[in-house]
Enzyme design. Structure first.
Site, PDB file in Angstrom:
ATOM      1  N   THR A 353      72.129  53.199  71.085  1.00 27.95           N
ATOM      2  CA  THR A 353      71.144  53.940  70.644  1.00 27.95           C
ATOM      3  C   THR A 353      71.592  55.550  71.078  1.00 27.95           C
ATOM      4  OG1 THR A 353      69.368  52.174  70.572  1.00 27.95           O
ATOM      5  CG2 THR A 353      68.734  54.496  70.384  1.00 27.95           C
ATOM      6  N   GLN A 383      69.123  50.727  65.063  1.00 27.21           N
ATOM      7  CA  GLN A 383      69.325  51.921  65.782  1.00 27.21           C
ATOM      8  C   GLN A 383      70.326  52.929  65.336  1.00 27.21           C
ATOM      9  OE1 GLN A 383      68.952  48.892  67.127  1.00 27.21           O
ATOM     10  NE2 GLN A 383      67.328  49.179  68.669  1.00 27.21           N
ATOM     11  N   GLN A 405      65.822  53.919  61.120  1.00 28.96           N
ATOM     12  CA  GLN A 405      65.367  53.670  62.462  1.00 28.96           C
ATOM     13  C   GLN A 405      65.949  54.614  63.522  1.00 28.96           C
ATOM     14  OE1 GLN A 405      65.758  49.464  63.557  1.00 28.96           O
ATOM     15  NE2 GLN A 405      65.145  49.723  65.496  1.00 28.96           N
ATOM     16  N   ASP A 406      64.970  55.021  64.466  1.00 26.20           N
ATOM     17  CA  ASP A 406      65.465  55.969  65.413  1.00 26.20           C
ATOM     18  C   ASP A 406      65.925  57.144  65.116  1.00 26.20           C
ATOM     19  OD1 ASP A 406      64.444  53.941  66.920  1.00 26.20           O
ATOM     20  OD2 ASP A 406      66.237  53.526  68.247  1.00 26.20           O
ATOM     21  N   ASP A 427      60.141  53.362  64.635  1.00 27.11           N
ATOM     22  CA  ASP A 427      60.169  54.162  65.643  1.00 27.11           C
ATOM     23  C   ASP A 427      60.863  55.569  65.527  1.00 27.11           C
ATOM     24  OD1 ASP A 427      58.978  52.110  66.833  1.00 27.11           O
ATOM     25  OD2 ASP A 427      60.847  51.412  67.412  1.00 27.11           O
ATOM     26  N   ARG A 495      53.782  53.027  68.407  1.00 23.31           N
ATOM     27  CA  ARG A 495      53.501  51.677  69.194  1.00 23.31           C
ATOM     28  C   ARG A 495      54.147  52.146  70.779  1.00 23.31           C
ATOM     29  NH1 ARG A 495      58.230  47.438  67.552  1.00 23.31           N
ATOM     30  NH2 ARG A 495      59.971  48.452  67.267  1.00 23.31           N
ATOM     31  N   TRP A 497      56.451  52.292  73.434  1.00 30.51           N
ATOM     32  CA  TRP A 497      58.015  51.553  73.946  1.00 30.51           C
ATOM     33  C   TRP A 497      57.949  51.387  75.482  1.00 30.51           C
ATOM     34  CZ3 TRP A 497      62.510  55.358  74.610  1.00 30.51           C
ATOM     35  CH2 TRP A 497      63.710  54.831  74.522  1.00 30.51           C
TER      36      TRP A 497
END
Length: 589
Positions: A353, A383, A405-406, A427, A495, A497
């Site tokens: 990531t 990611q 994502q990310d 996220d 949320r 992490w």
């Protein structure tokens, strides 16, 4: 070992050698007993922890022991704090106050970080490593190297404390440096969490990384305790003397905050659209460079003067990194929809990531304006970061950050985003910096079938870290591809992490794309009692709090004073640096 040899070499040869040997042997026995006492108390209660500390004071003078005990009992790992410092050679004369304890702790931690660096280099010699494991180990070398710089800077700052800066700025700088060092240890290990095959390499690194994380945690707790007391005394004194007005460091002008020492003429200049470029990047060859990476490579090292890289309209397919030694750089685009830096690195294809970022910014005091940062890997590639930022005192204005994502990795240090557009799925704003988003459009987009959208995933791992994500005066919505099918893809504000995840939505417009419960679990009950999730004066169909989660860590803020602590002026020390960016901002509510 070298320090022990030096200590022995410094002892005079005169006198009774036999007595010297007996003395040394006795000292070794005492140190061994300290370690044994500390080791046997790890499963005991807090009361027995304090008793073990008291019984381990044989190598310290009564005064030094009292200071060390007092400092260490404020930490999360008091036994580690006491045993590590009390085992240092010639310790008695080195402890005269709490600042000495913090300094010793940072020195010991630095040695442990250096040891971890050599461990990683040794692991890189293995022939059986996978592509991702090699990348993850190089990520570790980078984060460990950054940690060494952060600890060194913290030590230098501590020597000057509490002079050379305002007390507030000095405290914030110290806490930021040590908070970032903690985050770096976690980042290293997170690189080995994608495959089962990673577990063996992670296991070799884990003990050393966690040890440094805990040592940094202790230094941070002691620093916070010391600076909090000093600030409280300073404020109390000012109130008694009637000089509290001196705390006003800025003034508000048309909703935009500026340090009061910037003249009206300078403000107009800073806000002007004309910024002189040092070099020009143009894909067609009409500038000084054809790629952004070439321009960054040619930039001066550790510049104290703003170095402007003008990036002309075009699509730049490259991965760009601004390393830590390239400071005060500005990327100036030709318009957020015209100047696009794009890439497609992702975890599914073998990256970590951390390494997947199309653009990674580490050098401090970085600015970007009128640019799009993009990762086109798509939702199936998991990611895939468009922009990673670890640069302290960095700011982004009129920028688009687009991925799935990310999308945006706000890794560590202090950051500010204004008038930006950020979109993604899972996220899509994550990390452990201290960051404020102001007047931004933050939109969830259509994810893969079966996925849920999470606007944020904040990664605070220690309750004393001064980190968190603050979203102020923004607009939370959905992109066109999600809007028509939003009922099929639940979207949440965030949320947890990590265990002490901290996120605040305030004074923002929240559309009905956000589920009425607002927030989502990470994994069962993990972090629900320790997280810090707050909402304050939000509006819109998704802003109602009557059906929100009932977790212990969630709260609706009703006090303006409490909300004020999350504004740019307080949360990222904005009064001391945002004015120099030339970007619009508001320091308060």
């Amino acid at each position: 070992m070298n320090k022990i040899k030096q200590s022995l070499a410094g002892i005079s040869n005169s006198g009774n050698k036999k007595k010297l040997l007996i003395s040394l042997f006795t000292t070794l026995l005492i140190v061994a007993s300290i370690v044994a006492i500390v080791a046997t108390t790890t499963k005991n209660s807090n009361k027995s922890k304090n008793n073990s500390i008291a019984s381990s004071s044989l190598s310290l003078s009564h005064h030094s022991h009292a200071i060390l005990k007092s400092a260490c009992t404020t930490t999360l790992y008091p036994e580690l704090c006491f045993s590590a410092i009390s085992s240092e050679p010639n310790i008695t004369h080195k402890i005269t106050n709490h600042k000495d304890v913090i300094s010793l702790s940072l020195n010991i931690t630095t040695r442990a970080v250096e040891h971890n660096y050599f461990t990683v280099e040794k692991l890189l010699l293995r022939k059986s490593l996978t592509k991702r494991e090699k990348i993850a180990l190089h990520d570790c070398l980078e984060t460990i190297d950054e940690t060494l710089d952060e600890l060194k800077e913290a030590q230098n700052d501590l020597v000057l404390y509490p002079s050379k800066k305002t007390l507030y700025q000095h405290a914030d700088d110290l806490k930021t440096l040590i908070s970032s060092a903690i985050t770096n240890q976690v980042t290293c290990l997170d690189g080995f969490s994608h495959d089962d095959a990673d577990k063996e390499v992670r296991k070799v690194l884990q003990e050393g990384q966690i040890h440094v994380e805990h040592m940094c945690s202790n230094a941070l707790a002691m620093t916070k305790n010391m600076t909090d007391k000093d600030i409280a005394e300073f404020e109390q004194t000012n109130m008694v003397l009637g000089s509290n007005k001196n705390r006003k460091l800025l003034e508000e002008e048309n909703g935009v905050g500026w340090p009061e020492w910037i003249s009206a003429g300078d403000r107009r200049l800073l806000q002007g659209s004309t910024v002189k470029a040092d070099v020009v990047v143009a894909a067609d060859g009409s500038g000084n460079f054809k790629t952004v990476s070439e321009a960054v490579a040619a930039a001066p090292l550790k510049s104290s003067k703003r170095y402007v890289i003008k990036i002309k309209a075009g699509v730049y397919k490259e991965n760009v990194e601004v390393p830590k030694k390239k400071t005060n750089i500005m990327f100036l685009g030709d318009g957020r929809t015209n100047t696009i830096i794009t890439g497609s690195r992702n975890v599914v294809d073998g990256s970590t990531t951390f390494h997947s970022a199309t653009v990674a910014i580490v050098g401090g005091n970085f600015l970007a304006r009128d640019i799009t940062f993009q990762n086109t890997a798509g939702p199936a590639k998991h990611q895939a970061v468009a922009l990673r930022v670890g640069a302290d005192l960095s700011a982004f204005y009129n920028c688009d950050i687009i991925a799935y994502q990310d999308t945006l990795y706000v890794h560590n240090n202090r950051q500010f985003f204004v008038n930006c557009f950020i979109s993604g799925t899972v996220d899509f704003i994550f990390g452990n910096s201290a960051v404020v988003f102001q007047n931004c459009d933050i939109h969830a987009r259509r994810p893969n079938s079966g996925q849920k959208n999470m606007v944020t995933a904040q990664g605070r791992v220690d309750p004393n870290q001064n980190t968190g994500i603050v979203i102020q005066k923004c607009r939370i919505g959905a992109t066109k591809d999600l809007e028509g099918v939003k009922g099929n893809f639940p979207t949440y504000l965030g949320r947890p992490w990590k265990e002490y995840s901290r996120t605040v939505f305030m004074q923002s417009s929240i559309s009905d794309v956000i589920d009425p419960v607002g927030w989502h679990e990470w994994n069962g009950n993990f972090a629900l009692n320790t997280l810090v999730y707050r909402e304050y004066q939000n509006t819109g169909p998704g802003a109602g709090t009557s059906k929100r989660v009932t977790w212990k860590g969630f709260k609706v803020i009703t006090s303006a004073a409490e909300a004020q602590s999350f504004t740019p002026g307080n949360f990222i020390g904005g009064s001391s640096w945002l004015g120099s960016t030339g970007f619009p901002f508001s320091l308060g509510l």
